[in-house]
Design a protein around this motif. Structure first.
Motif, PDB file in Angstrom:
ATOM      1  N   ALA A 112      31.946   1.297  98.389  1.00 49.80           N
ATOM      2  CA  ALA A 112      32.298   0.501  97.213  1.00 49.80           C
ATOM      3  C   ALA A 112      33.754   0.733  96.804  1.00 49.80           C
ATOM      4  O   ALA A 112      34.493  -0.216  96.512  1.00 49.80           O
ATOM      5  N   PHE A 113      34.149   1.993  96.780  1.00 51.50           N
ATOM      6  CA  PHE A 113      35.507   2.320  96.350  1.00 51.50           C
ATOM      7  C   PHE A 113      36.531   1.740  97.317  1.00 51.50           C
ATOM      8  O   PHE A 113      37.610   1.300  96.913  1.00 51.50           O
ATOM      9  N   THR A 114      36.205   1.772  98.586  1.00 53.58           N
ATOM     10  CA  THR A 114      37.130   1.218  99.576  1.00 53.58           C
ATOM     11  C   THR A 114      37.331  -0.276  99.353  1.00 53.58           C
ATOM     12  O   THR A 114      38.455  -0.782  99.442  1.00 53.58           O
ATOM     13  N   ARG A 115      36.246  -0.969  99.041  1.00 47.07           N
ATOM     14  CA  ARG A 115      36.370  -2.403  98.770  1.00 47.07           C
ATOM     15  C   ARG A 115      37.318  -2.653  97.609  1.00 47.07           C
ATOM     16  O   ARG A 115      38.173  -3.543  97.659  1.00 47.07           O
TER      17      ARG A 115
ATOM     18  N   THR B  73      27.831  -3.200  85.881  1.00 43.60           N
ATOM     19  CA  THR B  73      28.740  -3.325  87.020  1.00 43.60           C
ATOM     20  C   THR B  73      29.529  -2.029  87.201  1.00 43.60           C
ATOM     21  O   THR B  73      29.621  -1.202  86.283  1.00 43.60           O
ATOM     22  N   LEU B  74      30.103  -1.879  88.371  1.00 44.01           N
ATOM     23  CA  LEU B  74      30.940  -0.696  88.603  1.00 44.01           C
ATOM     24  C   LEU B  74      32.157  -0.712  87.690  1.00 44.01           C
ATOM     25  O   LEU B  74      32.685   0.336  87.340  1.00 44.01           O
ATOM     26  N   GLN B 118      44.098  -5.942  88.212  1.00 42.47           N
ATOM     27  CA  GLN B 118      43.058  -6.939  87.956  1.00 42.47           C
ATOM     28  C   GLN B 118      42.299  -7.284  89.230  1.00 42.47           C
ATOM     29  O   GLN B 118      41.089  -7.528  89.194  1.00 42.47           O
ATOM     30  N   ALA B 119      42.992  -7.294  90.352  1.00 41.44           N
ATOM     31  CA  ALA B 119      42.307  -7.563  91.625  1.00 41.44           C
ATOM     32  C   ALA B 119      41.283  -6.469  91.888  1.00 41.44           C
ATOM     33  O   ALA B 119      40.144  -6.728  92.301  1.00 41.44           O
ATOM     34  N   MET B 120      41.684  -5.231  91.629  1.00 39.12           N
ATOM     35  CA  MET B 120      40.766  -4.106  91.819  1.00 39.12           C
ATOM     36  C   MET B 120      39.581  -4.223  90.878  1.00 39.12           C
ATOM     37  O   MET B 120      38.427  -4.050  91.286  1.00 39.12           O
ATOM     38  N   GLU B 121      39.865  -4.571  89.637  1.00 35.62           N
ATOM     39  CA  GLU B 121      38.790  -4.643  88.642  1.00 35.62           C
ATOM     40  C   GLU B 121      37.840  -5.804  88.924  1.00 35.62           C
ATOM     41  O   GLU B 121      36.634  -5.689  88.691  1.00 35.62           O
ATOM     42  N   LEU B 124      35.453  -4.509  91.429  1.00 33.06           N
ATOM     43  CA  LEU B 124      34.480  -3.602  90.814  1.00 33.06           C
ATOM     44  C   LEU B 124      33.460  -4.389  89.995  1.00 33.06           C
ATOM     45  O   LEU B 124      32.272  -4.061  89.972  1.00 33.06           O
ATOM     46  N   ALA B 125      33.926  -5.431  89.337  1.00 29.88           N
ATOM     47  CA  ALA B 125      33.032  -6.228  88.504  1.00 29.88           C
ATOM     48  C   ALA B 125      31.999  -6.983  89.343  1.00 29.88           C
ATOM     49  O   ALA B 125      30.962  -7.399  88.843  1.00 29.88           O
ATOM     50  N   GLY B 126      32.312  -7.128  90.639  1.00 35.13           N
ATOM     51  CA  GLY B 126      31.392  -7.849  91.520  1.00 35.13           C
ATOM     52  C   GLY B 126      30.317  -6.973  92.137  1.00 35.13           C
ATOM     53  O   GLY B 126      29.479  -7.453  92.896  1.00 35.13           O
ATOM     54  N   MET B 127      30.346  -5.698  91.814  1.00 34.35           N
ATOM     55  CA  MET B 127      29.336  -4.786  92.370  1.00 34.35           C
ATOM     56  C   MET B 127      28.537  -4.185  91.213  1.00 34.35           C
ATOM     57  O   MET B 127      29.117  -3.757  90.214  1.00 34.35           O
TER      58      MET B 127
END
Lengths: 140, 140
Positions: A112-115, B73-74, B118-121, B124-127
DNA sequence: CACGCCTGTAACTATAATGATCACAACTTA
DNA sequence: TAAGTTGTGATCATTATAGTTACAGGCGTG
């Protein structure tokens, strides 16, 4: 000052090198613009040098960009100044292998973190130092 | 241990709470699975509580999830355990305002850094924690 | 060639974040 | 009431970062 501002300083340095291209700006001059110590600048320039983004020579002022400014992405800069293993998120060590969660949490979270990290890096890879410099000179 | 593993520990805790739902697991039990100190677990549970992800009561073991596991979400977890201002990248203070680069670098980089974060977040919001738990229990 | 300037680095210090740990008050429940 | 648990403050060790001093060595200009 525990926060890592090397990325920002590195981008600052590269911007100055590009905008003063041809000239010879010293680490002291750069430090004056960044507002830090010349040694800090030299350390970061050393990392940029190792990463193949700039070329420096001992004793001579004025590093030169090793690549066209539009071929240096923010991801290149980011990676150049990250000495660690490059992981954005840390995972705790030695969770209990006798517990199903403890046994598998590391692999699961690593995926997950890698994604998440790759999403961030893709975004950085899509921005170049040329865009950064253009944005800077287009402001008052 | 300067690396921030709270995010990973928080996900570990939530996974345990979900998988042992209905039961009453103590901070000591959780600490045994995470391999850390019960106080560390309680502090992270406190942050999850403040963020509205779990419900705890003083003196009583066994926190409960405050929301369905598939609605956590993550990104929720990540934000719950980030006490800082939430910025992934730091920008150096007080660059020289008499220099065009120094004067504008902060705004320019802030824009770029925000995009990357924001791309990272978004990722994360998608998991969700449900996916994390499913992945864990589907492993040996 | 000699001097001055500059870079590259090592060494040290200060600060801050993090995690581990101890201690203890307050709360719950049997 | 007694035992067990949470919540939290306080302290300590470790680590990363940045700032600073010091200095060896390279470069170029006079």
């Amino acid at each position: 000052m525990a926060a890592n501002s090397r990325f920002a300083v590195a981008a600052h340095v590269l911007s100055l090198l590009h905008i003063h291209e041809g000239g010879r700006i010293t680490s002291e001059y750069i430090a004056g613009s960044v507002n830090t110590n010349p040694v800090v600048v030299r350390r970061i320039m050393g990392m940029l040098n190792k990463a193949g983004l700039v070329q420096t020579s001992p004793g001579v002022a004025g590093a030169t960009l090793a690549r066209p400014i539009d071929e240096i992405t923010l991801l290149d800069v980011y990676r150049a100044v990250q000495p660690e293993d490059g992981s954005l998120f840390a995972i705790h060590d030695n969770p209990n292998p006798d517990c199903r969660v403890g046994r598998n949490i590391q692999v699961t979270l690593d995926t997950a973190f890698t994604r998440a990290q790759q999403a961030m890096e893709r975004e950085l890879a899509g921005m170049t130092m040329e865009e950064v410099c253009l944005d800077i000179v287009n402001r008052p």
